[in-house]
Design an enzyme around this catalytic site. Structure first.
Site, PDB file in Angstrom:
ATOM      1  N   CYS A  95       0.821  -1.221   0.000  1.00  0.00           N
ATOM      2  CA  CYS A  95       0.000   0.000   0.000  1.00  0.00           C
ATOM      3  C   CYS A  95       0.857   1.273   0.000  1.00  0.00           C
ATOM      4  O   CYS A  95       1.440   1.605  -1.013  1.00  0.00           O
ATOM      5  CB  CYS A  95      -0.972  -0.037   1.173  1.00  0.00           C
ATOM      6  SG  CYS A  95      -2.370   1.089   0.958  1.00  0.00           S
ATOM      7  N   ARG A 129     -12.915   5.709  -2.792  1.00  0.00           N
ATOM      8  CA  ARG A 129     -12.086   4.787  -2.004  1.00  0.00           C
ATOM      9  C   ARG A 129     -12.349   3.374  -2.471  1.00  0.00           C
ATOM     10  O   ARG A 129     -13.509   2.931  -2.552  1.00  0.00           O
ATOM     11  CB  ARG A 129     -12.370   4.933  -0.509  1.00  0.00           C
ATOM     12  CG  ARG A 129     -11.566   3.984   0.361  1.00  0.00           C
ATOM     13  CD  ARG A 129     -11.383   4.527   1.752  1.00  0.00           C
ATOM     14  NE  ARG A 129     -10.464   5.667   1.780  1.00  0.00           N
ATOM     15  CZ  ARG A 129      -9.141   5.553   1.829  1.00  0.00           C
ATOM     16  NH1 ARG A 129      -8.564   4.374   1.869  1.00  0.00           N
ATOM     17  NH2 ARG A 129      -8.377   6.629   1.858  1.00  0.00           N
ATOM     18  N   HIS A 198      -3.584  -5.863   1.834  1.00  0.00           N
ATOM     19  CA  HIS A 198      -3.332  -5.946   3.265  1.00  0.00           C
ATOM     20  C   HIS A 198      -3.879  -7.275   3.739  1.00  0.00           C
ATOM     21  O   HIS A 198      -4.146  -8.174   2.982  1.00  0.00           O
ATOM     22  CB  HIS A 198      -4.064  -4.809   3.993  1.00  0.00           C
ATOM     23  CG  HIS A 198      -3.488  -3.461   3.768  1.00  0.00           C
ATOM     24  ND1 HIS A 198      -2.377  -3.020   4.427  1.00  0.00           N
ATOM     25  CD2 HIS A 198      -3.882  -2.441   2.972  1.00  0.00           C
ATOM     26  CE1 HIS A 198      -2.114  -1.774   4.051  1.00  0.00           C
ATOM     27  NE2 HIS A 198      -3.008  -1.398   3.168  1.00  0.00           N
TER      28      HIS A 198
END
Length: 258
Positions: A95, A129, A198
């Site tokens: 990320c 997002r 993640h």
């Protein structure tokens, strides 16, 4: 006995969604095979000698943490890391760490924030997002006879685009990936993997963990001929259920509980 030194860059600042789980996975899967592991935590102001490390990990952080480390990262550790990457040292960046390896990050107001420039990629702020579980398929894991599927959790508004000097880590099956547009996720350059996954990504994907360990051991020990097989029954049960769920192939009862 084989021995690896794993460097964790900014563990106190770049640890979104428990990215430290990746370090634990690397350490435990090594130790279960009798491989000695040394963990070096390197943060703001610490000296960083990449040549002393066999595998380097950079996690993700929010904008605040990334701004905190930017000067130290670029001025004090950047050259070491760029040299390490060109010398085929093994790097995993997640990320924010992934974005920092690129050329720049362009904010919503059009300001370009300088990144390391080690990889041919760049990131622009997006209005949406991109969040949720993600499933991708990667060719690099198929050398182990693996199905290539990697699962994780993504949460980013930055949209990353790859230049011609790098390749994507995989093709998106479910989720957004690098930018939600081109169907690719992550990056591969030499022995570097960058990804938005993640979760933490390595405990969820033992084969990817073993892939990185194999790269590091082969680079350090030219005679190294492969990792011992571990019993991954529990890991595979969890992984296969998530893949079924994300592929839309899960049993109705599994869908209810997972």
């Amino acid at each position: 006995m084989y021995e690896l030194t794993i460097c964790h860059l900014y563990p106190d600042l770049l640890n979104t969604y428990g990215d430290i789980g990746n370090i634990i996975a690397l350490k435990m899967r090594s130790q279960w095979r009798g491989i000695k592991v040394n963990i070096k935590n390197i943060s703001l102001g610490d000296k960083f000698k990449a040549c002393e490390c066999d595998l380097i990990f950079i996690g993700g952080g929010q904008d605040f943490e990334q701004e905190l480390i930017q000067k130290d990262f670029l001025q004090n550790k950047g050259n070491e890391l760029k040299t390490a990457i060109e010398n085929n040292q093994v790097v995993l960046a997640v990320c924010g760490g992934y974005q920092l390896l690129g050329k720049f990050y362009r904010t919503a107001k059009g300001k370009e924030i300088e990144c390391l420039g080690a990889l041919d990629l760049w990131t622009v702020a997006g209005a949406k997002r991109m969040i949720g579980n993600i499933l991708i398929e990667s060719e690099i894991l198929k050398i182990f006879g693996h199905d290539g599927k990697i699962i994780g959790f993504e949460n980013h508004s930055g949209k990353t685009y790859l230049g011609p000097k790098v390749k994507p880590l995989g093709r998106v099956i479910t989720g957004y990936g690098n930018n939600g547009e081109d169907g690719f996720e992550g990056v591969v350059y030499k022995n570097v993997i960058g990804t938005y996954l993640h979760g933490s990504v390595l405990p969820k994907n033992p084969v990817l963990t073993d892939y990185l360990l194999t790269l590091a051991l082969k680079r350090k020990y030219p005679e190294f001929n492969g990792l011992k097989r571990l019993n991954d029954d529990f890991e595979n049960i969890a992984r296969n259920r998530l893949i079924s769920r994300l592929s839309g192939k899960g049993h109705w009862l599994l869908k209810h509980f997972f």
